[in-house]
Motif scaffolding. Structure first.
Motif, PDB file in Angstrom:
ATOM      1  N   LYS A  11       0.836  -1.210   0.000  1.00 51.37           N
ATOM      2  CA  LYS A  11       0.000   0.000   0.000  1.00 51.37           C
ATOM      3  C   LYS A  11       0.867   1.255   0.000  1.00 51.37           C
ATOM      4  O   LYS A  11       1.733   1.427   0.841  1.00 51.37           O
ATOM      5  N   SER A  12       0.579   2.117  -0.963  1.00 52.95           N
ATOM      6  CA  SER A  12       1.357   3.349  -1.091  1.00 52.95           C
ATOM      7  C   SER A  12       0.610   4.522  -0.479  1.00 52.95           C
ATOM      8  O   SER A  12      -0.572   4.443  -0.158  1.00 52.95           O
ATOM      9  N   SER A  13       1.330   5.608  -0.343  1.00 51.46           N
ATOM     10  CA  SER A  13       0.782   6.807   0.280  1.00 51.46           C
ATOM     11  C   SER A  13       0.274   7.773  -0.779  1.00 51.46           C
ATOM     12  O   SER A  13       1.008   8.172  -1.676  1.00 51.46           O
ATOM     13  N   TRP A  14      -0.978   8.132  -0.637  1.00 49.85           N
ATOM     14  CA  TRP A  14      -1.553   9.162  -1.506  1.00 49.85           C
ATOM     15  C   TRP A  14      -1.397  10.530  -0.863  1.00 49.85           C
ATOM     16  O   TRP A  14      -1.701  11.552  -1.480  1.00 49.85           O
ATOM     17  N   ASP A  15      -0.927  10.564   0.388  1.00 47.58           N
ATOM     18  CA  ASP A  15      -0.781  11.822   1.110  1.00 47.58           C
ATOM     19  C   ASP A  15       0.545  12.509   0.809  1.00 47.58           C
ATOM     20  O   ASP A  15       0.709  13.693   1.073  1.00 47.58           O
ATOM     21  N   ASP A  16       1.500  11.766   0.293  1.00 45.80           N
ATOM     22  CA  ASP A  16       2.819  12.316  -0.003  1.00 45.80           C
ATOM     23  C   ASP A  16       2.717  13.219  -1.235  1.00 45.80           C
ATOM     24  O   ASP A  16       2.172  12.830  -2.251  1.00 45.80           O
ATOM     25  N   PRO A  28       2.866   3.606   6.118  1.00 48.32           N
ATOM     26  CA  PRO A  28       3.302   2.706   7.204  1.00 48.32           C
ATOM     27  C   PRO A  28       2.622   1.331   7.185  1.00 48.32           C
ATOM     28  O   PRO A  28       3.265   0.318   7.456  1.00 48.32           O
ATOM     29  N   LYS A  29       1.340   1.279   6.839  1.00 48.68           N
ATOM     30  CA  LYS A  29       0.649  -0.010   6.767  1.00 48.68           C
ATOM     31  C   LYS A  29       1.251  -0.864   5.646  1.00 48.68           C
ATOM     32  O   LYS A  29       1.421  -2.076   5.795  1.00 48.68           O
ATOM     33  N   GLY A  30       1.592  -0.239   4.538  1.00 49.18           N
ATOM     34  CA  GLY A  30       2.222  -0.954   3.426  1.00 49.18           C
ATOM     35  C   GLY A  30       3.578  -1.505   3.819  1.00 49.18           C
ATOM     36  O   GLY A  30       3.942  -2.625   3.437  1.00 49.18           O
ATOM     37  N   GLN A  31       4.334  -0.735   4.571  1.00 47.30           N
ATOM     38  CA  GLN A  31       5.645  -1.193   5.040  1.00 47.30           C
ATOM     39  C   GLN A  31       5.490  -2.438   5.903  1.00 47.30           C
ATOM     40  O   GLN A  31       6.222  -3.423   5.746  1.00 47.30           O
ATOM     41  N   ARG A  32       4.515  -2.395   6.817  1.00 49.97           N
ATOM     42  CA  ARG A  32       4.253  -3.528   7.706  1.00 49.97           C
ATOM     43  C   ARG A  32       3.801  -4.759   6.911  1.00 49.97           C
ATOM     44  O   ARG A  32       4.241  -5.885   7.160  1.00 49.97           O
ATOM     45  N   ALA A  33       2.906  -4.536   5.937  1.00 50.71           N
ATOM     46  CA  ALA A  33       2.383  -5.645   5.132  1.00 50.71           C
ATOM     47  C   ALA A  33       3.503  -6.304   4.320  1.00 50.71           C
ATOM     48  O   ALA A  33       3.573  -7.526   4.219  1.00 50.71           O
ATOM     49  N   ALA A  34       4.393  -5.489   3.757  1.00 52.67           N
ATOM     50  CA  ALA A  34       5.490  -6.032   2.947  1.00 52.67           C
ATOM     51  C   ALA A  34       6.428  -6.874   3.807  1.00 52.67           C
ATOM     52  O   ALA A  34       6.852  -7.965   3.403  1.00 52.67           O
ATOM     53  N   GLN A  35       6.749  -6.383   4.996  1.00 49.97           N
ATOM     54  CA  GLN A  35       7.633  -7.146   5.878  1.00 49.97           C
ATOM     55  C   GLN A  35       6.956  -8.444   6.319  1.00 49.97           C
ATOM     56  O   GLN A  35       7.594  -9.508   6.362  1.00 49.97           O
ATOM     57  N   THR A  36       5.660  -8.383   6.611  1.00 52.43           N
ATOM     58  CA  THR A  36       4.901  -9.574   6.997  1.00 52.43           C
ATOM     59  C   THR A  36       4.895 -10.594   5.860  1.00 52.43           C
ATOM     60  O   THR A  36       5.091 -11.796   6.080  1.00 52.43           O
ATOM     61  N   MET A  37       4.696 -10.123   4.633  1.00 49.31           N
ATOM     62  CA  MET A  37       4.696 -11.037   3.487  1.00 49.31           C
ATOM     63  C   MET A  37       6.078 -11.652   3.298  1.00 49.31           C
ATOM     64  O   MET A  37       6.201 -12.837   2.982  1.00 49.31           O
TER      65      MET A  37
END
Length: 179
Positions: A11-16, A28-37
């Protein structure tokens, strides 16, 4: 036999406030998901002879975080054609994969990855295909096997979908945001 594993960027950031879609970073959620995967890929014992990826920032960052969880740098070949590619373009990339690579990881974007799975796996491909048809969320992984000896022989309807894993399957907190 050839095995192709597809990984959608996290998941990428649309806020940046980046000026180009290509430059969007992970949230941050995307970072967590990638590490979990990445941890899940390691737990499954997945090993790759070759990796090829879109050079978009969100894919580069996905691979950094997946690598942390996986315990190894996946060191992909970067291919600009994968950035927002159609299923047809992705199939062209697949046909050009190194002959000696039997287990390949391809990291990219939707809708191309989802369309590719749906084109390669026959319509009677089972419940995993039905799950892909519903949605191929960010940081999801699909693994297909082909009973072929050469990547050039990969064709529509020939894949057997062996695995489809979404981040929410590993951690419910990585599922869709509740609004």
């Amino acid at each position: 036999m050839k095995t192709l594993t597809l990984l959608r960027h996290a998941k990428s950031s649309w806020d940046d406030p980046v000026s180009r879609d290509f430059d969007r970073p992970l949230n941050p959620k995307g970072q967590r998901a990638a590490q979990t995967m990445g941890r899940h890929m390691r737990a499954l014992g997945l090993v790759f002879d070759h990796a090829v990826a879109s050079p978009a920032v969100r894919v580069v960052e996905t691979l950094e975080h997946v690598g942390t969880g996986y315990g190894s740098d996946l060191a992909p070949a970067w291919d600009q054609r994968i950035y927002l590619a159609s299923a047809a373009t992705l199939l062209d990339v697949i046909h050009e994969l190194p002959a000696g690579a039997d287990h390949v990881l391809l990291i990219g974007h939707n809708p191309g990855l989802e369309d590719l799975v749906l084109a390669l796996v026959p319509e009677d491909g089972g419940s995993l295909r039905e799950d892909v048809e519903i949605k191929f969320p960010t940081a999801s992984l699909a693994q297909m096997h082909f009973d072929v000896g050469d990547w050039e022989a990969v064709a529509l309807g020939l894949a057997r979908l062996e695995r489809f894993v979404r981040p929410r399957d590993l951690d419910p907190g990585l599922g869709p945001d509740r609004g």
